[in-house]
Design a protein around this motif. Structure first.
Motif, mmCIF file in Angstrom:
data_model
loop_
_atom_site.group_PDB
_atom_site.id
_atom_site.type_symbol
_atom_site.label_atom_id
_atom_site.label_comp_id
_atom_site.label_asym_id
_atom_site.label_seq_id
_atom_site.Cartn_x
_atom_site.Cartn_y
_atom_site.Cartn_z
ATOM 1 N N VAL B 70 -0.641 -5.470 -12.167
ATOM 2 C CA VAL B 70 0.489 -6.384 -12.384
ATOM 3 C C VAL B 70 1.685 -5.919 -11.551
ATOM 4 C CG1 VAL B 70 2.155 -7.182 -14.120
ATOM 5 C CG2 VAL B 70 -0.287 -7.119 -14.680
ATOM 6 N N GLU B 71 1.961 -4.627 -11.592
ATOM 7 C CA GLU B 71 3.088 -4.079 -10.814
ATOM 8 C C GLU B 71 2.841 -4.225 -9.310
ATOM 9 O OE1 GLU B 71 3.894 -0.464 -14.010
ATOM 10 O OE2 GLU B 71 3.454 0.018 -11.914
ATOM 11 N N LEU B 72 1.601 -3.922 -8.893
ATOM 12 C CA LEU B 72 1.298 -3.975 -7.453
ATOM 13 C C LEU B 72 1.358 -5.406 -6.926
ATOM 14 C CD1 LEU B 72 -1.615 -1.355 -7.459
ATOM 15 C CD2 LEU B 72 0.662 -1.059 -6.459
ATOM 16 N N GLN B 73 0.955 -6.359 -7.769
ATOM 17 C CA GLN B 73 1.045 -7.761 -7.354
ATOM 18 C C GLN B 73 2.513 -8.144 -7.145
ATOM 19 O OE1 GLN B 73 -1.548 -10.108 -6.630
ATOM 20 N NE2 GLN B 73 0.296 -11.017 -5.761
ATOM 21 N N ASN B 74 3.362 -7.688 -8.066
ATOM 22 C CA ASN B 74 4.802 -7.970 -7.930
ATOM 23 C C ASN B 74 5.374 -7.306 -6.685
ATOM 24 O OD1 ASN B 74 5.118 -9.579 -10.183
ATOM 25 N ND2 ASN B 74 5.447 -7.845 -11.555
ATOM 26 N N LEU B 126 -18.191 -0.716 -13.984
ATOM 27 C CA LEU B 126 -16.896 -1.390 -14.131
ATOM 28 C C LEU B 126 -15.826 -0.360 -14.464
ATOM 29 C CD1 LEU B 126 -18.089 -4.478 -16.177
ATOM 30 C CD2 LEU B 126 -17.423 -4.451 -13.770
ATOM 31 N N PRO B 127 -14.673 -0.398 -13.867
ATOM 32 C CA PRO B 127 -14.309 -1.350 -12.834
ATOM 33 C C PRO B 127 -14.919 -0.991 -11.471
ATOM 34 C CG PRO B 127 -12.534 0.216 -13.184
ATOM 35 C CD PRO B 127 -13.582 0.527 -14.197
ATOM 36 N N THR B 128 -15.152 -2.027 -10.660
ATOM 37 C CA THR B 128 -15.454 -1.833 -9.242
ATOM 38 C C THR B 128 -14.435 -2.671 -8.474
ATOM 39 O OG1 THR B 128 -17.807 -1.375 -9.524
ATOM 40 C CG2 THR B 128 -17.135 -2.230 -7.395
ATOM 41 N N THR B 129 -13.813 -2.050 -7.502
ATOM 42 C CA THR B 129 -12.721 -2.725 -6.803
ATOM 43 C C THR B 129 -12.967 -2.705 -5.294
ATOM 44 O OG1 THR B 129 -11.220 -2.027 -8.546
ATOM 45 C CG2 THR B 129 -10.208 -2.771 -6.506
ATOM 46 N N PHE B 130 -12.848 -3.867 -4.697
ATOM 47 C CA PHE B 130 -12.998 -4.005 -3.244
ATOM 48 C C PHE B 130 -11.647 -4.341 -2.633
ATOM 49 C CE2 PHE B 130 -17.175 -4.852 -4.946
ATOM 50 C CZ PHE B 130 -18.048 -4.277 -4.034
ATOM 51 N N PHE B 131 -11.476 -3.935 -1.398
ATOM 52 C CA PHE B 131 -10.248 -4.229 -0.661
ATOM 53 C C PHE B 131 -10.627 -5.009 0.589
ATOM 54 C CE2 PHE B 131 -9.724 -0.596 -3.294
ATOM 55 C CZ PHE B 131 -8.466 -0.743 -3.854
ATOM 56 N N LYS B 137 -12.280 -9.021 6.270
ATOM 57 C CA LYS B 137 -13.335 -8.001 6.287
ATOM 58 C C LYS B 137 -13.149 -7.023 5.130
ATOM 59 C CE LYS B 137 -14.530 -8.221 11.122
ATOM 60 N NZ LYS B 137 -14.420 -7.605 12.437
ATOM 61 N N LEU B 138 -14.300 -6.623 4.572
ATOM 62 C CA LEU B 138 -14.260 -5.632 3.486
ATOM 63 C C LEU B 138 -13.935 -4.273 4.082
ATOM 64 C CD1 LEU B 138 -17.321 -6.156 1.129
ATOM 65 C CD2 LEU B 138 -14.918 -6.299 0.558
ATOM 66 N N MET B 139 -12.904 -3.658 3.575
ATOM 67 C CA MET B 139 -12.539 -2.373 4.178
ATOM 68 C C MET B 139 -12.744 -1.175 3.260
ATOM 69 S SD MET B 139 -8.499 -2.151 4.031
ATOM 70 C CE MET B 139 -8.825 -0.452 3.757
ATOM 71 N N ALA B 140 -12.883 -1.360 1.980
ATOM 72 C CA ALA B 140 -13.132 -0.215 1.098
ATOM 73 C C ALA B 140 -13.620 -0.703 -0.257
ATOM 74 C CB ALA B 140 -11.868 0.618 0.937
ATOM 75 N N ARG B 148 -3.385 5.318 -9.382
ATOM 76 C CA ARG B 148 -2.581 4.249 -8.791
ATOM 77 C C ARG B 148 -2.387 4.476 -7.290
ATOM 78 N NH1 ARG B 148 2.578 2.383 -7.964
ATOM 79 N NH2 ARG B 148 3.183 0.455 -9.026
ATOM 80 N N SER B 149 -2.240 5.739 -6.900
ATOM 81 C CA SER B 149 -1.972 6.039 -5.485
ATOM 82 C C SER B 149 -3.156 5.659 -4.592
ATOM 83 C CB SER B 149 -1.618 7.517 -5.312
ATOM 84 O OG SER B 149 -2.716 8.319 -5.670
ATOM 85 N N VAL B 150 -4.365 5.753 -5.137
ATOM 86 C CA VAL B 150 -5.545 5.340 -4.350
ATOM 87 C C VAL B 150 -5.446 3.849 -4.041
ATOM 88 C CG1 VAL B 150 -8.055 4.994 -4.484
ATOM 89 C CG2 VAL B 150 -7.056 7.162 -5.230
ATOM 90 N N PHE B 151 -5.056 3.071 -5.037
ATOM 91 C CA PHE B 151 -4.911 1.627 -4.815
ATOM 92 C C PHE B 151 -3.813 1.344 -3.792
ATOM 93 C CE2 PHE B 151 -6.597 1.514 -9.278
ATOM 94 C CZ PHE B 151 -7.828 0.999 -8.933
ATOM 95 N N VAL B 152 -2.702 2.042 -3.926
ATOM 96 C CA VAL B 152 -1.580 1.808 -3.006
ATOM 97 C C VAL B 152 -2.021 2.089 -1.571
ATOM 98 C CG1 VAL B 152 0.723 2.607 -2.338
ATOM 99 C CG2 VAL B 152 0.191 2.202 -4.755
ATOM 100 N N ASP B 153 -2.738 3.198 -1.375
ATOM 101 C CA ASP B 153 -3.209 3.543 -0.018
ATOM 102 C C ASP B 153 -4.085 2.436 0.557
ATOM 103 O OD1 ASP B 153 -1.864 5.896 -0.238
ATOM 104 O OD2 ASP B 153 -3.631 7.147 -0.616
#
Lengths: 178, 169
Positions: B70-74, B126-131, B137-140, B148-153
């Protein structure tokens, strides 16, 4: 020396592959062979089914604390001649996990038993019967959860012949009062 | 610390296994329904960086990540970033909607299908998250709860990936 190096390379490859395998290797829950249950025609008897949750995993108890959590449920298929009288689940343990340290979940870990009460009909033929069913569970570890699974279970029930009903008291001999 | 150990064994970014060969290729497109019955395709977000999160209402670790999302979307939404949640759940649509509302989710939640999970190599954790980069293109990919820092990166990388494509548009 070449053989040794080849073995090392193979081992490294196997380890690398193993690291990419995600989730429980095989089912997170296994059932120990159930003891043979001997039951008499028309009489109830109970069998303890022993389950083991793999190390590092937990599954929800039969009464998890949240409406969103999937309870562990044993479903036993009814047979024509053997009625399933009910299942008794153990209490779960209240535990916190790294992903939610402030929240207590009610779970099974390690070994737990579910007791199944069976009642063969009086008319069932003596002999050996197999009762089957499934244990539905949903496992998690400290950082991930896995889709619900159904573990097939079975146990044997040996039906013994009921003893003949006690005879009614024979009429007293008129000579008894003599 | 515990998470770090678990993550180390689960991280599966750009250099994955056989299933990880998806990474680097085009993200499989899908067409799924939102909680209010609209159809959404992944390709609808082409030009944006996308975090695609497979989750379920029964998944405790998923619940930890959602407030971060929610925070990252904002934070990153205005820069061309979109989070998309895919509920891989047996729960009813109403239950999923209630859960999402309770979590104040501000990004679309789609009702997942097994076939979509399969197209992403099978979602057995679960969870499984793709970027997904802006170029589609799928990058990770990340399995299990991450910091949280992994998601930010990954989000920053995804926003940079294909940014030239976007600039040319």
């Amino acid at each position: 020396m070449k053989t040794f190096l080849a073995s090392v390379v193979l081992l490294v490859c196997v380890c690398a592959a193993a690291q990419d395998d995600i989730g429980p290797q095989g089912p997170a829950v296994k059932m120990a062979p159930a003891p043979l249950l001997t039951a008499v025609q028309g009489k109830s008897a109970s069998v303890p089914l022993s389950f083991r949750v793999a190390n590092g995993y937990h599954i929800n108890s039969n009464k998890p604390k949240s409406e969103y959590l999937i309870p562990t449920v044993l479903k036993v298929e009814a047979t024509t001649d053997i009625i399933i009288g009910g299942t008794t689940y153990p209490d779960g343990q209240d535990m916190s996990f790294a992903f939610a340290p402030d929240e207590k979940l009610n779970v099974y870990t390690g070994d737990f038993n579910v007791d199944v009460l069976v009642r063969p009909l009086r008319s069932v033929q003596p002999g050996k019967y197999v009762v089957r069913g499934t244990l539905k569970y949903q496992a998690c570890d400290n950082s991930a959860c896995y889709p619900p699974k159904q573990l097939p279970i079975s146990f044997d029930v040996k039906i013994a012949k009921a003893p003949p009903p006690p005879r009614a008291n024979p009429a007293q001999s008129p000579h008894a009062h003599q | 610390m515990l998470f770090a150990g678990i993550r180390a064994s689960r991280r599966n970014g750009a250099n994955g296994s056989a299933k990880g060969q998806l990474i680097g290729g085009p993200a499989p497109d899908f067409d799924l329904q939102t909680l209010d019955g609209k159809n959404v395709k992944l390709s609808d977000y082409r030009g944006k960086a996308v975090l695609l999160n497979f989750w379920a209402t029964y998944c405790g670790p998923c619940k930890i990540e959602m407030p971060w999302f929610v925070e990252l979307q904002n934070e990153y939404g205005p820069q061309g970033f979109q989070i998309v949640g895919v509920a891989m759940d047996d729960a009813s649509t109403e239950e999923i909607a209630k859960f999402a509302k309770d979590m104040n989710v501000n990004y679309p939640i789609l009702l997942g299908k097994e076939a979509v999970g399969q197209s992403y190599g099978g979602v057995s954790v679960l969870p499984t998250t793709f970027f997904v980069g802006r170029d589609g293109k799928l990058m990770a990919r990340e399995f299990g709860l991450q910091s949280r820092s992994v998601f930010v990166d990954h989000i920053k990388q995804a926003m940079n990936q294909g940014s030239r494509v976007q600039a040319q548009k």
